[in-house]
Scaffold this motif. Structure first.
Motif, PDB file in Angstrom:
ATOM      1  N   ARG A 151     -12.623  34.374  29.925  1.00  0.00           N
ATOM      2  CA  ARG A 151     -12.762  33.403  31.031  1.00  0.00           C
ATOM      3  C   ARG A 151     -13.151  32.040  30.464  1.00  0.00           C
ATOM      4  NH1 ARG A 151     -12.920  33.239  36.325  1.00  0.00           N
ATOM      5  NH2 ARG A 151     -12.869  35.503  36.511  1.00  0.00           N
ATOM      6  N   SER A 152     -14.078  32.047  29.511  1.00  0.00           N
ATOM      7  CA  SER A 152     -14.474  30.793  28.863  1.00  0.00           C
ATOM      8  C   SER A 152     -13.339  30.230  28.024  1.00  0.00           C
ATOM      9  CB  SER A 152     -15.712  31.005  27.991  1.00  0.00           C
ATOM     10  OG  SER A 152     -16.833  31.259  28.800  1.00  0.00           O
ATOM     11  N   LEU A 153     -12.538  31.116  27.428  1.00  0.00           N
ATOM     12  CA  LEU A 153     -11.373  30.647  26.669  1.00  0.00           C
ATOM     13  C   LEU A 153     -10.389  29.918  27.577  1.00  0.00           C
ATOM     14  CD1 LEU A 153     -10.628  33.674  24.318  1.00  0.00           C
ATOM     15  CD2 LEU A 153     -11.723  31.509  23.745  1.00  0.00           C
ATOM     16  N   MET A 154     -10.240  30.416  28.808  1.00  0.00           N
ATOM     17  CA  MET A 154      -9.346  29.760  29.755  1.00  0.00           C
ATOM     18  C   MET A 154      -9.852  28.347  30.059  1.00  0.00           C
ATOM     19  SD  MET A 154      -8.039  30.945  33.545  1.00  0.00           S
ATOM     20  CE  MET A 154      -9.619  30.722  34.353  1.00  0.00           C
ATOM     21  N   ALA A 155     -11.157  28.218  30.296  1.00  0.00           N
ATOM     22  CA  ALA A 155     -11.727  26.896  30.567  1.00  0.00           C
ATOM     23  C   ALA A 155     -11.528  25.974  29.366  1.00  0.00           C
ATOM     24  CB  ALA A 155     -13.206  27.024  30.916  1.00  0.00           C
ATOM     25  N   ARG A 156     -11.715  26.541  28.175  1.00  0.00           N
ATOM     26  CA  ARG A 156     -11.534  25.738  26.959  1.00  0.00           C
ATOM     27  C   ARG A 156     -10.074  25.317  26.823  1.00  0.00           C
ATOM     28  NH1 ARG A 156     -14.410  26.285  21.440  1.00  0.00           N
ATOM     29  NH2 ARG A 156     -13.820  24.275  20.594  1.00  0.00           N
ATOM     30  N   ALA A 157      -9.151  26.218  27.153  1.00  0.00           N
ATOM     31  CA  ALA A 157      -7.725  25.900  27.071  1.00  0.00           C
ATOM     32  C   ALA A 157      -7.357  24.786  28.036  1.00  0.00           C
ATOM     33  CB  ALA A 157      -6.887  27.142  27.337  1.00  0.00           C
ATOM     34  N   GLU A 158      -8.004  24.782  29.194  1.00  0.00           N
ATOM     35  CA  GLU A 158      -7.739  23.725  30.169  1.00  0.00           C
ATOM     36  C   GLU A 158      -8.244  22.381  29.676  1.00  0.00           C
ATOM     37  OE1 GLU A 158      -9.620  25.452  33.579  1.00  0.00           O
ATOM     38  OE2 GLU A 158      -7.849  26.623  34.113  1.00  0.00           O
ATOM     39  N   GLN A 159      -9.332  22.381  28.898  1.00  0.00           N
ATOM     40  CA  GLN A 159      -9.929  21.141  28.400  1.00  0.00           C
ATOM     41  C   GLN A 159      -9.368  20.719  27.046  1.00  0.00           C
ATOM     42  OE1 GLN A 159     -14.073  22.107  28.332  1.00  0.00           O
ATOM     43  NE2 GLN A 159     -14.256  22.139  30.555  1.00  0.00           N
ATOM     44  N   GLN A 160      -9.044  21.698  26.212  1.00  0.00           N
ATOM     45  CA  GLN A 160      -8.600  21.421  24.847  1.00  0.00           C
ATOM     46  C   GLN A 160      -7.368  22.271  24.520  1.00  0.00           C
ATOM     47  OE1 GLN A 160     -12.342  22.456  22.891  1.00  0.00           O
ATOM     48  NE2 GLN A 160     -12.561  20.297  22.328  1.00  0.00           N
ATOM     49  N   ALA A 161      -6.287  21.990  25.206  1.00  0.00           N
ATOM     50  CA  ALA A 161      -5.078  22.802  25.066  1.00  0.00           C
ATOM     51  C   ALA A 161      -4.581  22.850  23.626  1.00  0.00           C
ATOM     52  CB  ALA A 161      -3.981  22.275  25.986  1.00  0.00           C
ATOM     53  N   TYR A 162      -4.617  21.723  22.927  1.00  0.00           N
ATOM     54  CA  TYR A 162      -4.119  21.707  21.551  1.00  0.00           C
ATOM     55  C   TYR A 162      -4.962  22.584  20.645  1.00  0.00           C
ATOM     56  CZ  TYR A 162      -1.087  17.867  22.916  1.00  0.00           C
ATOM     57  OH  TYR A 162      -0.144  17.105  23.532  1.00  0.00           O
ATOM     58  N   PHE A 163      -6.282  22.564  20.831  1.00  0.00           N
ATOM     59  CA  PHE A 163      -7.169  23.391  20.006  1.00  0.00           C
ATOM     60  C   PHE A 163      -6.880  24.870  20.224  1.00  0.00           C
ATOM     61  CE2 PHE A 163     -11.051  25.952  19.705  1.00  0.00           C
ATOM     62  CZ  PHE A 163     -11.305  25.817  18.345  1.00  0.00           C
ATOM     63  N   VAL A 164      -6.819  25.300  21.468  1.00  0.00           N
ATOM     64  CA  VAL A 164      -6.591  26.710  21.766  1.00  0.00           C
ATOM     65  C   VAL A 164      -5.205  27.136  21.283  1.00  0.00           C
ATOM     66  CG1 VAL A 164      -6.390  28.425  23.608  1.00  0.00           C
ATOM     67  CG2 VAL A 164      -8.286  26.789  23.606  1.00  0.00           C
ATOM     68  N   SER A 165      -4.224  26.274  21.427  1.00  0.00           N
ATOM     69  CA  SER A 165      -2.884  26.574  20.915  1.00  0.00           C
ATOM     70  C   SER A 165      -2.912  26.729  19.397  1.00  0.00           C
ATOM     71  CB  SER A 165      -1.913  25.467  21.317  1.00  0.00           C
ATOM     72  OG  SER A 165      -0.631  25.714  20.799  1.00  0.00           O
ATOM     73  N   ALA A 166      -3.636  25.854  18.712  1.00  0.00           N
ATOM     74  CA  ALA A 166      -3.740  25.930  17.254  1.00  0.00           C
ATOM     75  C   ALA A 166      -4.473  27.185  16.815  1.00  0.00           C
ATOM     76  CB  ALA A 166      -4.445  24.682  16.714  1.00  0.00           C
ATOM     77  N   VAL A 167      -5.531  27.552  17.526  1.00  0.00           N
ATOM     78  CA  VAL A 167      -6.247  28.784  17.195  1.00  0.00           C
ATOM     79  C   VAL A 167      -5.323  29.978  17.380  1.00  0.00           C
ATOM     80  CG1 VAL A 167      -8.127  30.332  17.868  1.00  0.00           C
ATOM     81  CG2 VAL A 167      -8.552  27.884  17.668  1.00  0.00           C
ATOM     82  N   GLY A 168      -4.579  29.999  18.466  1.00  0.00           N
ATOM     83  CA  GLY A 168      -3.632  31.087  18.696  1.00  0.00           C
ATOM     84  C   GLY A 168      -2.641  31.212  17.549  1.00  0.00           C
ATOM     85  N   ALA A 169      -2.140  30.084  17.071  1.00  0.00           N
ATOM     86  CA  ALA A 169      -1.206  30.112  15.941  1.00  0.00           C
ATOM     87  C   ALA A 169      -1.913  30.591  14.676  1.00  0.00           C
ATOM     88  CB  ALA A 169      -0.602  28.728  15.728  1.00  0.00           C
ATOM     89  N   ALA A 170      -3.139  30.141  14.473  1.00  0.00           N
ATOM     90  CA  ALA A 170      -3.887  30.509  13.268  1.00  0.00           C
ATOM     91  C   ALA A 170      -4.186  32.001  13.195  1.00  0.00           C
ATOM     92  CB  ALA A 170      -5.191  29.707  13.190  1.00  0.00           C
ATOM     93  N   ILE A 171      -4.338  32.629  14.348  1.00  0.00           N
ATOM     94  CA  ILE A 171      -4.656  34.067  14.349  1.00  0.00           C
ATOM     95  C   ILE A 171      -3.442  34.919  14.711  1.00  0.00           C
ATOM     96  CG2 ILE A 171      -7.123  33.678  14.752  1.00  0.00           C
ATOM     97  CD1 ILE A 171      -6.693  34.536  17.668  1.00  0.00           C
ATOM     98  N   GLY A 172      -2.276  34.364  14.495  1.00  0.00           N
ATOM     99  CA  GLY A 172      -1.048  35.137  14.674  1.00  0.00           C
ATOM    100  C   GLY A 172      -0.626  35.360  16.104  1.00  0.00           C
TER     101      GLY A 172
END
Length: 142
Positions: A70-91
């Motif tokens: 749930r917190s990841l969703m809030a973070r994705a809404e605020q920092q979409a590029y960061f969450v996208s990059a983390v997703g790529a970094a962890i496969g």
């Protein structure tokens, strides 16, 4: 300390019981240890395809960033590029919507994570929290 197989099975049984009590759609439940390894998983009859990957991504993403999905969703809404990059970094194993909770002892020690998918994200999360609570552990959804 890590989460053991019997506890994981008990969490899954409790998640499924909660899903049945709430009349949720067929669920898939993945329980990971603190290192992100799958300890137990079940996919109910009738669950749609790719539900394992979604449940895993909710739990693994929670572990990777140290917060419930749930917190990841809030973070994705605020920092979409960061969450996208983390997703790529962890496969790609990051699903930033509710349904992934960290599993902790009453003292706050991290044991692992649970990911639930199949119904609405809010219902998935409620079932995950109920499953963790049923075994006397603490679910961190935020």
């Amino acid at each position: 300390m890590s989460i053991d197989l019997e506890t994981c099975r008990a969490i899954i049984a409790a998640v499924r019981a909660e899903g049945e009590a709430r009349r949720l759609k067929p669920l898939t439940v993945a329980v990971l240890d603190a290192g992100g390894h799958v300890v137990a998983v079940e996919r109910e009859d009738g669950a749609s395809m790719s539900r394992f990957e979604i449940a895993f991504g909710k739990a693994y993403g929670a572990l990777a960033l140290g917060m419930g999905s749930r917190s990841l969703m809030a973070r994705a809404e605020q920092q979409a590029y960061f969450v996208s990059a983390v997703g790529a970094a962890i496969g790609g194993a990051l699903v930033p919507v509710p349904g992934g909770v960290l599993v902790r002892t009453a003292d706050g020690e991290l044991l692992g994570a649970v990911g639930v998918t199949g119904d609405s994200s809010d219902n998935d999360e409620a079932a995950a929290v109920a499953g963790v609570a049923a075994v006397g552990l603490v679910a961190q959804a935020e």
